[in-house]
Design a protein around this motif. Structure first.
Motif, PDB file in Angstrom:
ATOM      1  N   HIS A  20       0.849  -1.193   0.000  1.00  0.00           N
ATOM      2  CA  HIS A  20       0.000   0.000   0.000  1.00  0.00           C
ATOM      3  C   HIS A  20       0.888   1.248   0.000  1.00  0.00           C
ATOM      4  O   HIS A  20       2.073   1.190   0.332  1.00  0.00           O
ATOM      5  CB  HIS A  20      -0.953  -0.001   1.193  1.00  0.00           C
ATOM      6  N   LEU A  21       0.300   2.394  -0.361  1.00  0.00           N
ATOM      7  CA  LEU A  21       1.092   3.612  -0.531  1.00  0.00           C
ATOM      8  C   LEU A  21       0.801   4.677   0.525  1.00  0.00           C
ATOM      9  O   LEU A  21       1.013   5.865   0.283  1.00  0.00           O
ATOM     10  CB  LEU A  21       0.884   4.188  -1.936  1.00  0.00           C
ATOM     11  N   CYS A  22       0.301   4.273   1.668  1.00  0.00           N
ATOM     12  CA  CYS A  22       0.228   5.114   2.871  1.00  0.00           C
ATOM     13  C   CYS A  22      -0.821   6.209   2.864  1.00  0.00           C
ATOM     14  O   CYS A  22      -1.629   6.309   3.781  1.00  0.00           O
ATOM     15  CB  CYS A  22       1.588   5.759   3.169  1.00  0.00           C
ATOM     16  N   CYS A  23      -0.829   7.085   1.887  1.00  0.00           N
ATOM     17  CA  CYS A  23      -1.725   8.244   1.938  1.00  0.00           C
ATOM     18  C   CYS A  23      -3.192   7.827   1.872  1.00  0.00           C
ATOM     19  O   CYS A  23      -4.016   8.293   2.646  1.00  0.00           O
ATOM     20  CB  CYS A  23      -1.416   9.204   0.794  1.00  0.00           C
ATOM     21  N   ILE A  24      -3.523   7.000   0.911  1.00  0.00           N
ATOM     22  CA  ILE A  24      -4.885   6.474   0.779  1.00  0.00           C
ATOM     23  C   ILE A  24      -4.773   4.956   0.778  1.00  0.00           C
ATOM     24  O   ILE A  24      -4.339   4.362  -0.205  1.00  0.00           O
ATOM     25  CB  ILE A  24      -5.559   6.959  -0.524  1.00  0.00           C
ATOM     26  N   ALA A  59      -0.190   6.071   7.652  1.00  0.00           N
ATOM     27  CA  ALA A  59       0.453   7.106   6.835  1.00  0.00           C
ATOM     28  C   ALA A  59       1.739   7.532   7.531  1.00  0.00           C
ATOM     29  O   ALA A  59       1.826   8.590   8.157  1.00  0.00           O
ATOM     30  CB  ALA A  59      -0.486   8.287   6.637  1.00  0.00           C
ATOM     31  N   VAL A  60       2.731   6.671   7.448  1.00  0.00           N
ATOM     32  CA  VAL A  60       4.049   6.923   8.035  1.00  0.00           C
ATOM     33  C   VAL A  60       5.083   6.602   6.967  1.00  0.00           C
ATOM     34  O   VAL A  60       5.347   5.435   6.677  1.00  0.00           O
ATOM     35  CB  VAL A  60       4.279   6.047   9.290  1.00  0.00           C
ATOM     36  N   PHE A  61       5.652   7.643   6.358  1.00  0.00           N
ATOM     37  CA  PHE A  61       6.552   7.383   5.233  1.00  0.00           C
ATOM     38  C   PHE A  61       7.430   8.592   4.930  1.00  0.00           C
ATOM     39  O   PHE A  61       7.181   9.709   5.386  1.00  0.00           O
ATOM     40  CB  PHE A  61       5.755   7.017   3.978  1.00  0.00           C
ATOM     41  N   ILE A  62       8.470   8.338   4.147  1.00  0.00           N
ATOM     42  CA  ILE A  62       9.326   9.389   3.612  1.00  0.00           C
ATOM     43  C   ILE A  62       9.509   9.121   2.128  1.00  0.00           C
ATOM     44  O   ILE A  62       9.536   7.962   1.689  1.00  0.00           O
ATOM     45  CB  ILE A  62      10.692   9.435   4.339  1.00  0.00           C
ATOM     46  N   GLU A  63       9.616  10.192   1.359  1.00  0.00           N
ATOM     47  CA  GLU A  63       9.779  10.068  -0.090  1.00  0.00           C
ATOM     48  C   GLU A  63      10.788  11.107  -0.551  1.00  0.00           C
ATOM     49  O   GLU A  63      10.629  12.301  -0.288  1.00  0.00           O
ATOM     50  CB  GLU A  63       8.429  10.280  -0.769  1.00  0.00           C
ATOM     51  N   LEU A  85       7.498  13.831   4.162  1.00  0.00           N
ATOM     52  CA  LEU A  85       7.825  13.106   5.379  1.00  0.00           C
ATOM     53  C   LEU A  85       6.619  13.230   6.300  1.00  0.00           C
ATOM     54  O   LEU A  85       6.294  14.330   6.761  1.00  0.00           O
ATOM     55  CB  LEU A  85       9.071  13.690   6.048  1.00  0.00           C
ATOM     56  N   TRP A  86       5.937  12.107   6.524  1.00  0.00           N
ATOM     57  CA  TRP A  86       4.702  12.160   7.299  1.00  0.00           C
ATOM     58  C   TRP A  86       4.647  11.035   8.322  1.00  0.00           C
ATOM     59  O   TRP A  86       5.039   9.903   8.055  1.00  0.00           O
ATOM     60  CB  TRP A  86       3.476  12.029   6.381  1.00  0.00           C
ATOM     61  N   ALA A  87       4.134  11.387   9.497  1.00  0.00           N
ATOM     62  CA  ALA A  87       3.758  10.413  10.516  1.00  0.00           C
ATOM     63  C   ALA A  87       2.497  10.982  11.143  1.00  0.00           C
ATOM     64  O   ALA A  87       2.545  11.940  11.910  1.00  0.00           O
ATOM     65  CB  ALA A  87       4.859  10.243  11.553  1.00  0.00           C
ATOM     66  N   THR A  88       1.348  10.422  10.793  1.00  0.00           N
ATOM     67  CA  THR A  88       0.076  11.023  11.166  1.00  0.00           C
ATOM     68  C   THR A  88      -0.716  10.163  12.147  1.00  0.00           C
ATOM     69  O   THR A  88      -0.383   9.008  12.410  1.00  0.00           O
ATOM     70  CB  THR A  88      -0.787  11.265   9.912  1.00  0.00           C
ATOM     71  N   GLY A  89      -1.786  10.756  12.639  1.00  0.00           N
ATOM     72  CA  GLY A  89      -2.680  10.037  13.530  1.00  0.00           C
ATOM     73  C   GLY A  89      -1.990   9.593  14.809  1.00  0.00           C
ATOM     74  O   GLY A  89      -1.195  10.324  15.401  1.00  0.00           O
ATOM     75  N   TYR A  91       0.361   7.694  15.197  1.00  0.00           N
ATOM     76  CA  TYR A  91       1.789   7.463  15.018  1.00  0.00           C
ATOM     77  C   TYR A  91       2.606   8.749  15.167  1.00  0.00           C
ATOM     78  O   TYR A  91       3.828   8.711  15.206  1.00  0.00           O
ATOM     79  CB  TYR A  91       2.064   6.867  13.635  1.00  0.00           C
ATOM     80  N   LYS A  92       1.921   9.871  15.251  1.00  0.00           N
ATOM     81  CA  LYS A  92       2.606  11.154  15.338  1.00  0.00           C
ATOM     82  C   LYS A  92       3.250  11.340  16.706  1.00  0.00           C
ATOM     83  O   LYS A  92       2.683  10.977  17.728  1.00  0.00           O
ATOM     84  CB  LYS A  92       1.610  12.292  15.074  1.00  0.00           C
ATOM     85  N   GLY A  93       4.463  11.914  16.712  1.00  0.00           N
ATOM     86  CA  GLY A  93       5.139  12.227  17.960  1.00  0.00           C
ATOM     87  C   GLY A  93       5.740  11.049  18.684  1.00  0.00           C
ATOM     88  O   GLY A  93       6.056  11.137  19.875  1.00  0.00           O
ATOM     89  N   LYS A  94       5.939   9.930  17.983  1.00  0.00           N
ATOM     90  CA  LYS A  94       6.456   8.724  18.636  1.00  0.00           C
ATOM     91  C   LYS A  94       7.809   8.272  18.099  1.00  0.00           C
ATOM     92  O   LYS A  94       8.259   7.172  18.383  1.00  0.00           O
ATOM     93  CB  LYS A  94       5.428   7.597  18.512  1.00  0.00           C
ATOM     94  N   GLY A  95       8.430   9.129  17.291  1.00  0.00           N
ATOM     95  CA  GLY A  95       9.777   8.827  16.822  1.00  0.00           C
ATOM     96  C   GLY A  95       9.871   8.276  15.420  1.00  0.00           C
ATOM     97  O   GLY A  95      10.976   8.057  14.911  1.00  0.00           O
ATOM     98  N   TYR A  96       8.726   8.052  14.768  1.00  0.00           N
ATOM     99  CA  TYR A  96       8.762   7.491  13.421  1.00  0.00           C
ATOM    100  C   TYR A  96       9.345   8.483  12.412  1.00  0.00           C
ATOM    101  O   TYR A  96      10.147   8.123  11.545  1.00  0.00           O
ATOM    102  CB  TYR A  96       7.364   7.061  12.985  1.00  0.00           C
ATOM    103  N   GLY A  97       8.929   9.733  12.513  1.00  0.00           N
ATOM    104  CA  GLY A  97       9.457  10.750  11.611  1.00  0.00           C
ATOM    105  C   GLY A  97      10.955  10.906  11.773  1.00  0.00           C
ATOM    106  O   GLY A  97      11.693  11.030  10.789  1.00  0.00           O
ATOM    107  N   LYS A  98      11.412  10.911  13.017  1.00  0.00           N
ATOM    108  CA  LYS A  98      12.845  11.018  13.290  1.00  0.00           C
ATOM    109  C   LYS A  98      13.611   9.847  12.672  1.00  0.00           C
ATOM    110  O   LYS A  98      14.654  10.032  12.041  1.00  0.00           O
ATOM    111  CB  LYS A  98      13.081  11.065  14.798  1.00  0.00           C
TER     112      LYS A  98
END
Length: 253
Positions: A20-24, A59-63, A85-89, A91-98
């Protein structure tokens, strides 16, 4: 604190059709925007384009991609361009973006890149990566446009990229509501359909301009991350979330 060891997956020609491609995220019924992006990616992966995501329905990904083949009007040598670079919902604020940005930095250094750059703005814009987050990693503003967009860069060797001169023009000859777009984002097709319906109902002339080659992207008269809107010859926004209220604000100008 529990151990943080997320499982990420990089898209490849072999797994592109099944991941899957994360956004939708759709598990069964195909989404036209997702399939359009999948096709766009199939041509980009061979150019060194990277799409890395959490191995979960999230929706946790980098491109990102080599700047030379990135579909943006930015010039520079030996850089990566960070599209998203997104980490939403939850998953936000838990280190995934970093973790994702650290991967990009390590990848760039391993490949001998001069740095990484991304599109930002003096005031954070919707649909752009969180620039305050990037600045914590050392990204700095290296170029600006007249209407407040910024180019941020993390340099490893002191060199810096720049907006192409044409990107600072911010005007076109067409007075109509004009949208430049490519197929990188899964939301683009549905936003275009909304635009068509709104403009038809409200008798608003609309010009849609597909950006379907690298050359067209590099020659655009404005900043671009996959979407750009003009009205009455002037550049308005890269905000893909063009709901009726946003449209009304633009059309009142």
């Amino acid at each position: 604190m529990e151990d943080f060891n997320p499982n990420f997956v990089n898209l490849t020609p072999e797994n592109l059709a099944s991941e899957h491609l994360c956004c939708i995220i759709r598990s069964k019924k195909l989404h036209p925007g997702v399939e359009a992006k999948r096709q766009w990616l199939s041509d980009r992966l061979k150019e060194g384009h990277v799409f890395r995501k959490l191995d979960a329905k999230a929706a946790v990904f980098i491109e990102y991609a080599p700047l030379e083949t990135a579909w943006v009007p930015i010039t520079g040598d030996n850089y990566y361009y960070l599209y998203c670079l997104w980490a939403t919902g939850s998953y936000k604020g838990k280190g995934y973006g970093k973790a994702l940005l650290q991967y990009c930095v390590a990848d760039a250094k391993a490949k001998g890149k001069s740095g990484i750059c991304m599109l930002g703005a003096k005031k954070q814009k919707a649909w752009l990566t969180d620039q305050s987050f990037a600045k914590k990693f050392g990204f700095e503003v290296v170029d600006t446009t007249p209407n407040g967009y910024e180019l941020l860069a993390l340099t490893f060797d002191g060199t810096t990229p720049r907006f192409a001169p044409n990107a600072k023009a911010e005007t076109i000859e067409n007075n109509e509501l004009t949208v430049y777009y490519d197929m990188q984002c899964p939301y683009i097709l549905q936003t275009i359909e909304m635009l068509k319906q709104y403009c038809e109902v409200n008798s608003v002339p609309l010009s849609l301009v597909p950006v379907d080659t690298l050359q067209k992207a590099k020659e655009l008269p404005c900043v671009f991350n996959n979407w750009a809107v003009f009205y009455k010859r002037k550049f308005e926004t890269v905000n893909l979330l063009l709901d009726p209220n946003n449209l009304k604000r633009i059309l009142k100008k």
